[in-house]
Enzyme design. Structure first.
Site, PDB file in Angstrom:
ATOM      1  N   ARG A   3      38.320  35.041  57.230  1.00  0.00           N
ATOM      2  CA  ARG A   3      36.988  34.440  57.412  1.00  0.00           C
ATOM      3  C   ARG A   3      36.400  34.681  58.803  1.00  0.00           C
ATOM      4  O   ARG A   3      35.232  35.041  58.936  1.00  0.00           O
ATOM      5  CB  ARG A   3      37.051  32.938  57.155  1.00  0.00           C
ATOM      6  CG  ARG A   3      37.410  32.603  55.710  1.00  0.00           C
ATOM      7  CD  ARG A   3      37.401  31.115  55.495  1.00  0.00           C
ATOM      8  NE  ARG A   3      37.677  30.736  54.123  1.00  0.00           N
ATOM      9  CZ  ARG A   3      37.441  29.523  53.632  1.00  0.00           C
ATOM     10  NH1 ARG A   3      36.940  28.584  54.407  1.00  0.00           N
ATOM     11  NH2 ARG A   3      37.723  29.256  52.376  1.00  0.00           N
ATOM     12  N   ASP A  14      34.012  27.813  58.545  1.00  0.00           N
ATOM     13  CA  ASP A  14      34.199  29.256  58.729  1.00  0.00           C
ATOM     14  C   ASP A  14      33.816  30.073  57.495  1.00  0.00           C
ATOM     15  O   ASP A  14      33.956  31.293  57.485  1.00  0.00           O
ATOM     16  CB  ASP A  14      35.636  29.565  59.187  1.00  0.00           C
ATOM     17  CG  ASP A  14      36.672  29.055  58.198  1.00  0.00           C
ATOM     18  OD1 ASP A  14      36.296  28.565  57.120  1.00  0.00           O
ATOM     19  OD2 ASP A  14      37.872  29.147  58.518  1.00  0.00           O
ATOM     20  N   ASP A  16      33.387  14.878  57.525  1.00  0.00           N
ATOM     21  CA  ASP A  16      31.921  14.818  57.401  1.00  0.00           C
ATOM     22  C   ASP A  16      31.450  13.435  56.936  1.00  0.00           C
ATOM     23  O   ASP A  16      30.387  12.949  57.359  1.00  0.00           O
ATOM     24  CB  ASP A  16      31.371  15.944  56.506  1.00  0.00           C
ATOM     25  CG  ASP A  16      32.042  16.063  55.152  1.00  0.00           C
ATOM     26  OD1 ASP A  16      32.999  15.305  54.869  1.00  0.00           O
ATOM     27  OD2 ASP A  16      31.609  16.926  54.360  1.00  0.00           O
TER      28      ASP A  16
HETATM   29  N1  UDP Z   1      40.306  24.165  57.125  1.00  0.00           N
HETATM   30  C1  UDP Z   1      41.170  23.754  58.123  1.00  0.00           C
HETATM   31  N2  UDP Z   1      42.503  23.664  57.838  1.00  0.00           N
HETATM   32  C2  UDP Z   1      43.002  23.978  56.611  1.00  0.00           C
HETATM   33  C3  UDP Z   1      42.112  24.382  55.598  1.00  0.00           C
HETATM   34  C4  UDP Z   1      40.764  24.460  55.876  1.00  0.00           C
HETATM   35  O1  UDP Z   1      40.744  23.507  59.248  1.00  0.00           O
HETATM   36  O2  UDP Z   1      44.211  23.894  56.420  1.00  0.00           O
HETATM   37  C5  UDP Z   1      38.883  24.298  57.428  1.00  0.00           C
HETATM   38  C6  UDP Z   1      38.356  25.682  57.046  1.00  0.00           C
HETATM   39  O3  UDP Z   1      38.584  26.602  58.076  1.00  0.00           O
HETATM   40  C7  UDP Z   1      36.902  25.395  56.773  1.00  0.00           C
HETATM   41  C8  UDP Z   1      36.918  23.954  56.258  1.00  0.00           C
HETATM   42  O4  UDP Z   1      38.155  23.381  56.680  1.00  0.00           O
HETATM   43  O5  UDP Z   1      36.130  25.484  57.950  1.00  0.00           O
HETATM   44  C9  UDP Z   1      36.800  23.877  54.749  1.00  0.00           C
HETATM   45  O6  UDP Z   1      37.844  24.620  54.174  1.00  0.00           O
HETATM   46  P1  UDP Z   1      37.686  25.384  52.786  1.00  0.00           P
HETATM   47  O7  UDP Z   1      36.432  26.183  52.801  1.00  0.00           O
HETATM   48  O8  UDP Z   1      38.957  26.152  52.531  1.00  0.00           O
HETATM   49  O9  UDP Z   1      37.636  24.223  51.704  1.00  0.00           O
HETATM   50  P2  UDP Z   1      36.424  23.402  51.066  1.00  0.00           P
HETATM   51  O10 UDP Z   1      36.558  22.023  51.638  1.00  0.00           O
HETATM   52  O11 UDP Z   1      35.144  24.060  51.429  1.00  0.00           O
HETATM   53  O12 UDP Z   1      36.695  23.460  49.617  1.00  0.00           O
HETATM   54 MN    MN Z   2      34.547  25.966  52.012  1.00  0.00          MN
END
Ligand code: UDP
Ligand code: MN
Length: 277
Positions: A29, A102, A192
């Site tokens: 990413r 990211d 958030d």
């Molecule tokens: N993230 C993190 N640690 C983790 C997994 C995800 O900091 O072990 C961060 C990731 O880099 C991104 C955000 O959390 O900025 C959301 O992650 P992701 O897009 O994988 O999951 P979503 O919540 O969008 O489904």
């Molecule tokens: Mn995501």
């Protein structure tokens, strides 16, 4: 002639752009961000991760911050990063704090134009909710048997959101210096949501909805290509063997499955990797 008071002019350098990332996503990413929109805001963008990484430290000219938060997609780790983002923004002296994930593409000039419409000395919480009604949570209060029910809006972290310096200064005594993590622990919701709880519930500053932020909780294909210039952020996701990505002409799907290179070339065709037109 009576002049209407105008907010001070906001420039790119007034903005602190923070991107939450993790070790496992540096190659998949971060690399994509660095090749595209990061090049338009190299001095203003900081990556908050959970490891040292000399390769990307060099690629970002020292803009990779090891928060020492734990790796993993769980509440505590994510709140730890958000807490670090907020604290480092407060130290930066910048006028605006903008958080992104990211998997966001940030349309840098549009972000600057958006913030230019608001004053950093007024409390602003700008972002976009991903639910259609405010979140209802139950707070267990000490010394009573009754649970208190509260409702508030929060901006989805995965779409990006911005806070004015005035607002973050009000947050400082209650959520600064790592206290953001304790609040997250108390309400037991993600970063958030914790942000929305602090701003809307504790500080009574309402979320201002900006529809130009987009997370992958929305179907990306419905963002019309003739409006790309006007959008602040985009995202992508791969779920159930399907990509949720924007519909944009450009590179083939194999070269650019996330569509960010194609989007970048639509917005900034002079970039070296873009085809000549
Ligand atoms: N993230 C993190 N640690 C983790 C997994 C995800 O900091 O072990 C961060 C990731 O880099 C991104 C955000 O959390 O900025 C959301 O992650 P992701 O897009 O994988 O999951 P979503 O919540 O969008 O489904
Ligand atoms: Mn995501």
């Amino acid at each position: 002639v009576t002049a209407t008071p105008q907010p001070p002019i906001t420039e790119l350098d007034d903005i602190f752009i923070s991107v939450k990332t993790t070790k496992n996503y540096h190659d998949t990413r971060l690399a994509l961000i660095i090749k595209t929109w990061f090049q338009l805001a190299r001095d203003q963008t900081w990556f908050f991760t959970d490891t040292d990484d000399h390769y990307y430290q060099e690629k970002t000219k020292g803009h990779l911050i090891n928060t020492k938060c734990s790796q993993g997609h769980f509440r505590k780790a994510l709140c730890c990063k958000m807490s670090a983002e907020l604290d480092i923004f407060l130290q930066s002296g910048k006028k605006w704090f903008c958080h992104f994930d990211d998997d966001n593409y940030v349309n840098v000039p549009r972000l600057v134009k958006l913030l230019d419409e608001y004053s950093p000395t007024v409390d602003w919480y700008l972002g976009k909710p991903s639910i259609s009604s405010p979140l209802e949570i139950h707070l267990d209060s000490k010394n009573t048997t009754t649970n208190k029910k509260i409702t508030f809006w929060f901006a989805t972290g995965g779409a990006g959101f911005c806070l004015s310096r005035a607002l973050t200064l009000k947050m400082l005594p209650i959520a600064g210096g790592g206290k953001f993590i304790s609040i997250g622990d108390k309400i037991r919701f993600p970063d958030d949501v914790t942000m929305g709880f602090i701003i809307e519930h504790l500080l009574k500053v309402p979320l201002t909805v900006v529809d130009n932020f987009h997370s992958h909780l929305e179907p990306m294909e419905f963002i019309r290509s003739d409006t790309f210039q006007d959008q602040v952020s985009f995202s992508y996701a791969h779920m159930k063997n399907q990509w949720n990505v924007i519909k944009v002409d450009g590179f083939d799907l194999k070269t650019d499955p996330k569509r960010f290179y194609s989007l970048h070339c639509q917005l900034f065709p002079y970039f070296s990797f873009c085809p000549p037109r």
